[in-house]
Design an enzyme around this catalytic site. Structure first.
Site, PDB file in Angstrom:
ATOM      1  N   CYS A 195       0.857  -1.184   0.000  1.00 24.46           N
ATOM      2  CA  CYS A 195       0.000   0.000   0.000  1.00 24.46           C
ATOM      3  C   CYS A 195       0.896   1.237   0.000  1.00 24.46           C
ATOM      4  CB  CYS A 195      -0.953   0.091   1.178  1.00 24.46           C
ATOM      5  SG  CYS A 195      -2.168  -1.217   1.233  1.00 24.46           S
TER       6      CYS A 195
ATOM      7  N   ARG B  78       3.965  -0.491  -4.721  1.00 27.57           N
ATOM      8  CA  ARG B  78       3.683  -1.019  -3.390  1.00 27.57           C
ATOM      9  C   ARG B  78       2.350  -1.756  -3.318  1.00 27.57           C
ATOM     10  NH1 ARG B  78       6.890   1.372   0.490  1.00 27.57           N
ATOM     11  NH2 ARG B  78       5.402   0.755   2.062  1.00 27.57           N
TER      12      ARG B  78
ATOM     13  N   TRP C 286      -2.930  -2.670  -1.786  1.00 30.31           N
ATOM     14  CA  TRP C 286      -2.718  -4.103  -1.935  1.00 30.31           C
ATOM     15  C   TRP C 286      -3.648  -4.737  -0.892  1.00 30.31           C
ATOM     16  CZ3 TRP C 286      -1.044  -8.309   1.022  1.00 30.31           C
ATOM     17  CH2 TRP C 286      -0.676  -9.454   0.301  1.00 30.31           C
TER      18      TRP C 286
ATOM     19  N   ASN D   7      -1.847   2.341   5.756  1.00 33.72           N
ATOM     20  CA  ASN D   7      -1.030   1.207   5.344  1.00 33.72           C
ATOM     21  C   ASN D   7      -0.719   0.421   6.614  1.00 33.72           C
ATOM     22  OD1 ASN D   7       0.866  -0.536   4.262  1.00 33.72           O
ATOM     23  ND2 ASN D   7       2.509   0.991   4.226  1.00 33.72           N
ATOM     24  N   GLY D   8      -0.980  -0.878   6.594  1.00 29.67           N
ATOM     25  CA  GLY D   8      -0.731  -1.697   7.782  1.00 29.67           C
ATOM     26  C   GLY D   8      -1.965  -2.541   8.076  1.00 29.67           C
TER      27      GLY D   8
ATOM     28  N   GLU E  36      16.971 -18.519  -6.751  1.00 19.77           N
ATOM     29  CA  GLU E  36      16.594 -17.169  -7.160  1.00 19.77           C
ATOM     30  C   GLU E  36      16.067 -17.166  -8.604  1.00 19.77           C
ATOM     31  OE1 GLU E  36      15.880 -14.512  -5.948  1.00 19.77           O
ATOM     32  OE2 GLU E  36      16.265 -12.908  -7.384  1.00 19.77           O
TER      33      GLU E  36
ATOM     34  N   LYS F 248      12.265 -15.940  -9.773  1.00 21.63           N
ATOM     35  CA  LYS F 248      12.053 -14.878 -10.762  1.00 21.63           C
ATOM     36  C   LYS F 248      11.040 -15.332 -11.809  1.00 21.63           C
ATOM     37  CE  LYS F 248      13.558 -11.650  -9.516  1.00 21.63           C
ATOM     38  NZ  LYS F 248      13.950 -11.922  -8.198  1.00 21.63           N
TER      39      LYS F 248
ATOM     40  N   GLU G 222       7.459 -15.554 -10.365  1.00 21.18           N
ATOM     41  CA  GLU G 222       6.745 -14.333  -9.987  1.00 21.18           C
ATOM     42  C   GLU G 222       6.421 -13.436 -11.167  1.00 21.18           C
ATOM     43  OE1 GLU G 222      10.745 -12.251  -8.094  1.00 21.18           O
ATOM     44  OE2 GLU G 222       8.820 -11.787  -7.236  1.00 21.18           O
TER      45      GLU G 222
ATOM     46  N   HIS H 206      16.064 -38.371  -6.131  1.00 19.73           N
ATOM     47  CA  HIS H 206      15.375 -38.846  -4.932  1.00 19.73           C
ATOM     48  C   HIS H 206      13.882 -38.503  -4.963  1.00 19.73           C
ATOM     49  CE1 HIS H 206      19.108 -40.138  -3.152  1.00 19.73           C
ATOM     50  NE2 HIS H 206      19.639 -38.967  -3.489  1.00 19.73           N
TER      51      HIS H 206
ATOM     52  N   LYS I 270       5.519  -4.822  -3.701  1.00 17.27           N
ATOM     53  CA  LYS I 270       6.848  -4.702  -3.128  1.00 17.27           C
ATOM     54  C   LYS I 270       6.685  -4.271  -1.676  1.00 17.27           C
ATOM     55  CE  LYS I 270      11.284  -3.409  -4.894  1.00 17.27           C
ATOM     56  NZ  LYS I 270      11.673  -4.729  -5.377  1.00 17.27           N
TER      57      LYS I 270
HETATM   58  C1  F6R Z   1      11.415 -11.320  -5.252  1.00 12.23           C
HETATM   59  C2  F6R Z   1      11.293 -10.304  -4.243  1.00 12.23           C
HETATM   60  C3  F6R Z   1      10.855 -10.704  -2.890  1.00 12.23           C
HETATM   61  C4  F6R Z   1      11.642  -9.932  -1.820  1.00 12.23           C
HETATM   62  C5  F6R Z   1      11.083 -10.257  -0.425  1.00 12.23           C
HETATM   63  C6  F6R Z   1      11.836  -9.531   0.658  1.00 12.23           C
HETATM   64  O1  F6R Z   1      11.817 -10.798  -6.483  1.00 12.23           O
HETATM   65  O2  F6R Z   1      11.516  -9.134  -4.492  1.00 12.23           O
HETATM   66  O3  F6R Z   1      10.969 -12.071  -2.694  1.00 12.23           O
HETATM   67  O4  F6R Z   1      12.981 -10.287  -1.904  1.00 12.23           O
HETATM   68  O5  F6R Z   1       9.734  -9.897  -0.372  1.00 12.23           O
HETATM   69  O6  F6R Z   1      11.723  -8.149   0.522  1.00 12.23           O
HETATM   70  P1  F6R Z   1      12.727  -7.189   1.261  1.00 12.23           P
HETATM   71  O7  F6R Z   1      14.076  -7.424   0.681  1.00 12.23           O
HETATM   72  O8  F6R Z   1      12.217  -5.800   0.993  1.00 12.23           O
HETATM   73  O9  F6R Z   1      12.673  -7.543   2.713  1.00 12.23           O
END
Ligand code: F6R
Length: 613
Positions: free
Chosen positions: A2, A27, A75, A101-102, A485, A489, A492, A508, A608
């Site tokens: 948010c 966000r 969000w 937000n929260g 990783e 990627k 997502e 296994h 994010k």
């Molecule tokens: C994946 C991604 C997320 C963040 C995770 C932690 O591309 O961006 O998996 O890595 O949500 O976020 P931070 O680093 O802000 O704590």
């Protein structure tokens, strides 16, 4: 999670709010809304969907009068994305509007109490409860500040709460607890926002609010208060990010821009910490005396930041000979971790606000561990609460899927490992020199991967494979950690089911899923383990898999003899290879996602900075 923005000035507020929300849309982006205030009236518009819907509904803000207002990009947590659940929320009596937000954890109890008093609700949100609670406290006290203080006494949970009241024209009152909030200002205007990117176009002068602080502002005045309502002094800070850092700058997507920014971000992150070919960490307090007693390191984080920890385990254990355990932050709190004063808990977070990570940090401190945070966002909660902080200087990361933050976090982990190893004399001077020399070359080598010719190769693979529905990433040692990783990627941003497995583990169980045409991406850079990984690749090929191999120049020819197609990265020290091998995986996900027509910067269901547990 948010985005919120409030503005009070001497120009129309709505276009400024829309501009701020555009910067905060990363966000959360399932619904948006703004409310302005003009001549004793609120003007409220809320829209489900992207900000463009709100811009259209308000004629780019032109049909919303007033020089003060608040806005929100959501969000969803409580209640589905819809016009009615979108913020701002207005109190039942029309006196108060709020964006938030929260999470208000006790909202059901508060709702019940207010309902008994005859208060009515329109939405399913916890925010409307906070709004009505505040309006009810305002009816009782007749003073907005006192009403806010009283309402906050009754609220449990996390909030950045931004409030306007019909009786106090031009004033915006905001409170913060465990959700980010900054105040930005200039001549004749003030802002509150979740993030500095929302205000950069107007000002670089900001104040980072701490938990349990309140800011009351209008176009010309500002007052900071503590939770008891006493005035406090706050020191403004100058943000030196360029405005362009938060804009696409000619790239189609922020993610692509951020991938290309990695050489610079990496160099900016490491250069202040290397002097005369020596790692210098004089801004943190991990001295020899403490490090000698160090018995264990936990690396605690979420998502990609956790995967940095998975690489870190190999790097730190190899160089420092100290046990390292990467742990998901959401698990750490509840696993009764073995912490004492000789335990170092390394907290990794781009945003510095991730709720699970912040809670884990607090738990580690409660248990007496030493905490060191690796954070990108200056002034964030984690950076403030950890005993020590090392910043990654990646600049603002806007794409939801992390790239440059991941790379710079990894750079700091490498630096830290070298620093501890050297301080404890666990590596020889020759080893130290060799690894540091290789490390300093990484930015240049990342640039080598990003040449037009190389990117064209990845684009071709993306065209070839974009229709696959399942992908298995396999690797050993640090390559396995990189695969985690790469797989995340692809999930997502391209919405492809993918899993990462230690190459030796496939037989296994998961190998039963390999059939004709299944795509296997294998990262194999480690000389000692190369042949073993090749055997695992052959096992998948024998069952019909198509294999895309990622390897370094040393192994390129031997890899090509086994796989269907390959991508070659430069050679470096084995423990540093992840900084290079992750780059083609980022590009592959990006171009696969592009081929599939996905919304790369704003993938579905994600946001994010995940500030809910
Ligand atoms: C994946 C991604 C997320 C963040 C995770 C932690 O591309 O961006 O998996 O890595 O949500 O976020 P931070 O680093 O802000 O704590």
């Amino acid at each position: 999670m948010c985005g919120i923005v409030g503005f009070s000035g001497k120009i129309p507020a709505a276009p400024v709010l829309l501009d701020g929300l555009a910067k905060l849309e990363y966000r959360g982006y399932d619904s948006t809304g703004i409310c302005t205030f003009d001549h004793g009236e609120f003007f409220l518009t809320k829209k489900q969907g992207r900000l463009s819907n709100l811009a259209e509904a308000t004629d780019d803000g032109k049909n919303m009068p007033g020089e003060a207002g608040i806005g929100h990009t959501r969000w969803a947590t409580h209640g589905a994305p819809s016009d009615v659940n979108a913020h701002p929320h207005m109190s039942w009596n029309g006196k108060i509007v709020v964006v938030h937000n929260g999470i208000i954890e006790n909202y059901l109890l508060l709702k019940e109490m207010l309902t008994e008093k005859g208060v009515t609700f329109q939405s399913e949100t916890d925010t409307e409860v906070a709004c009505n609670l505040l309006a009810w406290c305002y009816e009782e006290t007749g003073d907005l500040r006192s009403a806010l203080l009283r309402a906050l006494d009754m609220i449990e949970g996390s909030y950045a709460l931004v409030v306007m009241c019909k009786d106090v024209p031009g004033t915006i009152l905001s409170a913060k607890k465990a959700s980010p909030l900054i105040y930005g200002f200039g001549k004749d205007f003030g802002f509150v926002a979740s993030d500095v990117t929302a205000v950069l176009r107007y000002t670089r002068e900001v104040v980072y609010l701490d938990d349990d602080e309140i800011v009351e502002m209008d176009a010309e005045h500002v007052t900071f208060l503590d939770r008891q309502g006493n005035e406090i002094q706050k020191t403004p800070e100058h943000v030196d990010w360029e405005i362009s850092a938060a804009e696409k700058g000619g790239y189609d997507h922020f993610m692509l821009k951020e991938i290309y920014e990695q050489p610079t971000a990496f160099a900016k992150t490491i250069s202040p910490r290397i002097r005369d070919h020596h790692i210098v960490l004089d801004d943190i307090s991990l001295d020899e005396e403490y490090l000698k007693k160090l018995s264990r390191i936990y690396v605690v984080a979420c998502g990609s930041a956790y995967y940095v920890g998975c690489v870190g385990k190999y790097v730190i254990e190899k160089l420092c000979r100290v046990p390292v355990e990467p742990m998901l932050a959401s698990e750490f709190r509840y696993c009764d971790p073995l912490c004492d004063e000789n335990t170092l808990v390394l907290i990794i977070s781009q945003s510095g606000e991730t709720a699970d990570t912040l809670a884990a940090l607090r738990e580690a401190k409660r248990r007496g561990a030493r905490t060191l945070a690796i954070v990108n966002v200056v002034g964030s909660s984690i950076s403030k609460e950890a005993d020590d902080v090392i910043y990654t200087w990646a600049g603002p990361e806007i794409a939801v899927a992390t790239t440059k933050a991941y790379s710079t976090q990894l750079a700091i982990v490498d630096i830290l490992a070298l620093y501890i190893a050297q301080t404890l004399k666990r590596i020889t001077k020759e080893e130290y020199d060799t690894i540091l020399t290789a490390f300093e070359k990484l930015p240049e080598q990342i640039s080598e991967i990003l040449t037009e010719e190389n990117v064209e190769i990845i684009k071709q693979y993306a065209r070839q494979f974009h229709q696959v529905e399942d992908v298995y990433f396999i690797g050993r040692h640090v390559d396995n950690a990189t695969c985690l990783e790469g797989s995340l990627k692809l999930k997502e941003i391209a919405y492809i089911h993918s899993e990462a497995y230690a190459a030796g583990e496939l037989k296994h169980g998961p190998i039963s899923l390999i059939e004709d045409g299944t795509l296997v991406v294998s990262v194999a850079t480690n000389g000692m383990l190369f042949d073993k990984t090749m055997s695992n690749i052959k096992e998948t090929k024998a069952r019909g898999a198509k294999v895309l191999g990622i390897t370094n120049r040393t192994h390129a020819q031997r890899m090509l003899d086994t796989v269907d197609c390959e991508f070659v990265i430069p050679d470096t020290e084995p423990i540093l290879q992840p900084s290079l091998s992750v780059v083609p995986l980022q590009l592959f996900s990006y171009y696969v996602s592009l081929e599939r027509g996905c919304d790369i910067d704003k993938p579905r269901n994600l946001a994010k900075s995940v500030t809910v547990e």
